[in-house]
Write a protein that holds these residues in place. Structure first.
Motif, PDB file in Angstrom:
ATOM      1  N   MET A 331       0.850  -1.199   0.000  1.00  0.00           N
ATOM      2  CA  MET A 331       0.000   0.000   0.000  1.00  0.00           C
ATOM      3  C   MET A 331       0.878   1.239   0.000  1.00  0.00           C
ATOM      4  SD  MET A 331      -3.189  -1.396   2.221  1.00  0.00           S
ATOM      5  CE  MET A 331      -4.234  -0.076   1.634  1.00  0.00           C
ATOM      6  N   GLY A 332       1.528   1.454  -1.161  1.00  0.00           N
ATOM      7  CA  GLY A 332       2.586   2.446  -1.241  1.00  0.00           C
ATOM      8  C   GLY A 332       3.851   1.827  -0.698  1.00  0.00           C
ATOM      9  N   GLN A 333       4.980   2.531  -0.861  1.00  0.00           N
ATOM     10  CA  GLN A 333       6.248   1.899  -0.466  1.00  0.00           C
ATOM     11  C   GLN A 333       6.472   1.895   1.046  1.00  0.00           C
ATOM     12  OE1 GLN A 333       9.188   3.945  -2.716  1.00  0.00           O
ATOM     13  NE2 GLN A 333       8.611   5.973  -2.014  1.00  0.00           N
ATOM     14  N   ASP A 334       5.602   2.584   1.781  1.00  0.00           N
ATOM     15  CA  ASP A 334       5.830   2.721   3.222  1.00  0.00           C
ATOM     16  C   ASP A 334       4.853   1.924   4.085  1.00  0.00           C
ATOM     17  OD1 ASP A 334       3.562   4.107   2.609  1.00  0.00           O
ATOM     18  OD2 ASP A 334       4.138   5.981   3.598  1.00  0.00           O
ATOM     19  N   ASP A 335       3.945   1.162   3.460  1.00  0.00           N
ATOM     20  CA  ASP A 335       2.928   0.479   4.256  1.00  0.00           C
ATOM     21  C   ASP A 335       2.425  -0.752   3.505  1.00  0.00           C
ATOM     22  OD1 ASP A 335       1.184   0.029   6.392  1.00  0.00           O
ATOM     23  OD2 ASP A 335       0.601   2.146   6.506  1.00  0.00           O
ATOM     24  N   GLY A 336       1.733  -1.620   4.218  1.00  0.00           N
ATOM     25  CA  GLY A 336       1.166  -2.804   3.577  1.00  0.00           C
ATOM     26  C   GLY A 336       0.394  -3.629   4.581  1.00  0.00           C
ATOM     27  N   LEU A 345      -0.140 -10.450   9.397  1.00  0.00           N
ATOM     28  CA  LEU A 345       1.209  -9.940   9.651  1.00  0.00           C
ATOM     29  C   LEU A 345       1.144  -8.478  10.071  1.00  0.00           C
ATOM     30  CD1 LEU A 345       3.004 -11.358   6.472  1.00  0.00           C
ATOM     31  CD2 LEU A 345       3.292 -12.193   8.805  1.00  0.00           C
ATOM     32  N   PRO A 346       2.122  -8.019  10.872  1.00  0.00           N
ATOM     33  CA  PRO A 346       2.171  -6.588  11.190  1.00  0.00           C
ATOM     34  C   PRO A 346       2.462  -5.761   9.935  1.00  0.00           C
ATOM     35  CG  PRO A 346       3.934  -7.795  12.343  1.00  0.00           C
ATOM     36  CD  PRO A 346       3.183  -8.790  11.525  1.00  0.00           C
ATOM     37  N   ARG A 347       1.894  -4.554   9.880  1.00  0.00           N
ATOM     38  CA  ARG A 347       2.037  -3.700   8.687  1.00  0.00           C
ATOM     39  C   ARG A 347       3.503  -3.422   8.347  1.00  0.00           C
ATOM     40  NH1 ARG A 347      -2.481   0.881   9.950  1.00  0.00           N
ATOM     41  NH2 ARG A 347      -1.025   2.164   8.737  1.00  0.00           N
ATOM     42  N   TRP A 348       4.321  -3.154   9.366  1.00  0.00           N
ATOM     43  CA  TRP A 348       5.731  -2.812   9.101  1.00  0.00           C
ATOM     44  C   TRP A 348       6.456  -3.968   8.413  1.00  0.00           C
ATOM     45  CZ3 TRP A 348       9.554  -5.855  11.055  1.00  0.00           C
ATOM     46  CH2 TRP A 348       9.239  -6.676  12.153  1.00  0.00           C
ATOM     47  N   LEU A 349       6.042  -5.195   8.744  1.00  0.00           N
ATOM     48  CA  LEU A 349       6.705  -6.376   8.177  1.00  0.00           C
ATOM     49  C   LEU A 349       6.344  -6.543   6.695  1.00  0.00           C
ATOM     50  CD1 LEU A 349       8.609  -8.676   8.986  1.00  0.00           C
ATOM     51  CD2 LEU A 349       6.609 -10.060   9.549  1.00  0.00           C
ATOM     52  N   VAL A 350       5.076  -6.280   6.359  1.00  0.00           N
ATOM     53  CA  VAL A 350       4.659  -6.344   4.958  1.00  0.00           C
ATOM     54  C   VAL A 350       5.372  -5.248   4.151  1.00  0.00           C
ATOM     55  CG1 VAL A 350       2.717  -6.288   3.337  1.00  0.00           C
ATOM     56  CG2 VAL A 350       2.402  -7.292   5.610  1.00  0.00           C
ATOM     57  N   ALA A 351       5.484  -4.062   4.751  1.00  0.00           N
ATOM     58  CA  ALA A 351       6.181  -2.952   4.086  1.00  0.00           C
ATOM     59  C   ALA A 351       7.632  -3.321   3.796  1.00  0.00           C
ATOM     60  CB  ALA A 351       6.110  -1.697   4.952  1.00  0.00           C
ATOM     61  N   LEU A 352       8.262  -3.957   4.779  1.00  0.00           N
ATOM     62  CA  LEU A 352       9.658  -4.367   4.627  1.00  0.00           C
ATOM     63  C   LEU A 352       9.788  -5.505   3.619  1.00  0.00           C
ATOM     64  CD1 LEU A 352      12.391  -3.674   6.070  1.00  0.00           C
ATOM     65  CD2 LEU A 352      11.978  -5.656   7.520  1.00  0.00           C
ATOM     66  N   GLY A 353       8.904  -6.503   3.732  1.00  0.00           N
ATOM     67  CA  GLY A 353       9.012  -7.707   2.905  1.00  0.00           C
ATOM     68  C   GLY A 353       8.557  -7.537   1.470  1.00  0.00           C
ATOM     69  N   LYS A 354       7.554  -6.671   1.246  1.00  0.00           N
ATOM     70  CA  LYS A 354       7.038  -6.531  -0.108  1.00  0.00           C
ATOM     71  C   LYS A 354       7.017  -5.092  -0.627  1.00  0.00           C
ATOM     72  CE  LYS A 354       3.279  -7.462  -3.283  1.00  0.00           C
ATOM     73  NZ  LYS A 354       1.863  -7.821  -3.495  1.00  0.00           N
TER      74      LYS A 354
END
Length: 373
Positions: A331-336, A345-354
């Protein structure tokens, strides 16, 4: 034609479609020394997981197209498959070229509207340029309407609002629940929360009733959009993220008895097309009940290639088993948001992983090429 002289006698696998399933199959055939030909209408693989970022960020599209010939050499043929003659074990290309196979892997995927999908015949350079031109349309719009709140629409709205926070972004969706229905309810709710946090306006439970009269993907100031509930809004740019359909044109006439209602191919547990022990369907074009994801297409490809190798050496075939749903939404490069094996999964982890890189590194590695930066 194709690769490696050490291939089992007479074996020649034809892979139709160079999406995620197709390149995974081709790489595995190559590493096993099995002669193959990969056919695709374009000259470059499209990492369409990153297509939406390429629609909003200048210079990004270059990283989303990877030329086939550099990886597969003479084992790659550019062309459109018109039909398959299953009796003669022959693939017929537009223009009349014939390619014979001992085994066939169909990986034709799904088609849908640009910019989420780009299944047009286009050269590598012109494909990149098409996305760069679209970025300019987004940049010149003060307001953007995204039609369709499935996973693609949710990601599209988030990408526009993240890159251009001052633009008005509205997402309209016929249902109340956003994203994929196979996701956990809490993940779908989280997707909604992220959009609202970013400032995306949501119109849920409504359909655009005059969509056929409106021009998509081109900026026109103050287009009037009307919904089936009578809501009127104006927007400068309309992006459609609805209506994915199975790409069945290449195989439809050759496998009429093996088609599901939506055009997908019916397969058994070994991913063999019903009625054909030497034909496999991989990814979006088979009828396995699971979300249609790049990740699953690659898993299917491994099973299909393994089973071709086993059938050549007389070993028993392996079965494909579906698991709990794993799905990540950038959801943009900073969130997911997303879930792994059914667990949120926690949002920060999705942001980091994808979300940061959109798994581009994986496709460049699979294609054994260096990513441009």
């Amino acid at each position: 034609m194709g690769s490696q002289a050490s291939s089992p006698e007479g074996a020649h696998v034809v892979v139709v479609g160079g999406g995620f399933g197709g390149i995974a199959a081709a790489q595995q055939l190559k590493s096993r020394g099995i002669c193959f030909t990969l056919i695709d209408v374009r000259d470059a693989f499209h990492h369409n997981v990153a297509a939406l970022r390429a629609s909003v960020q200048p210079g990004f599209a270059l990283r989303t197209f990877i030329p086939y010939a550099k990886t597969f050499g003479d084992s790659f043929v550019q062309g459109r498959v018109e039909r398959v003659d299953a009796d003669r074990q022959t693939v017929i290309l537009q223009g009349g070229k014939l390619i014979q196979y001992s085994h066939l892997i169909l990986c034709t995927g799904t088609d849908g509207p640009f910019p989420g999908k780009f299944n047009t015949i286009a050269s590598y350079q012109s494909a990149i340029q098409t996305y760069e031109d679209f970025v300019k349309q987004v940049q010149s719009a003060d307001s953007v309407l995204v039609v369709g709140g499935g996973s693609t629409g949710v990601e599209m709205a988030a990408e526009v609002k993240t890159e251009y926070p001052d633009k008005k972004v509205v997402l309209i969706h016929a249902r109340i629940g956003l994203a994929d229905s196979e996701l956990q309810p809490s993940v779908r709710q989280q997707a909604k929360e992220v959009l609202l946090e970013k400032g995306v306006e949501l119109l849920l439970g409504q359909k655009v009733s005059n969509l056929s009269e409106l021009q998509l993907n081109m900026t026109h100031k103050n287009m009037v959009v009307i919904t089936d509930k009578g809501t009127k809004l104006t927007t400068d740019l309309i992006i459609s993220c609805t209506g994915l359909k199975v790409n069945s044109a290449a195989y439809h006439s050759g496998f009429t008895g093996s088609l599901a209602a939506n055009g997908a191919l019916k397969v058994n547990e070994h991913l063999q097309v019903e009625g054909f022990s030497n034909v496999y369907a991989v990814g979006d074009c088979n009828n396995i009940r699971e979300p249609k994801l790049a990740y699953h297409a690659s898993l299917h490809a491994a099973v299909a290639v393994s089973n071709i190798a086993s059938s050549l050496s007389g070993r028993p075939l392996t079965s494909y088993r579906t698991g709990n749903v794993t799905m990540l939404l950038a959801m943009g490069q900073d969130d997911g948001v997303g879930q792994f094996n059914g667990l949120r999964l926690p949002r920060w982890l999705v942001a980091l992983g994808k979300s940061r890189d959109l798994l581009l590194w994986k496709s460049w590695r699979e294609m054994q090429q260096n990513q441009p930066h």
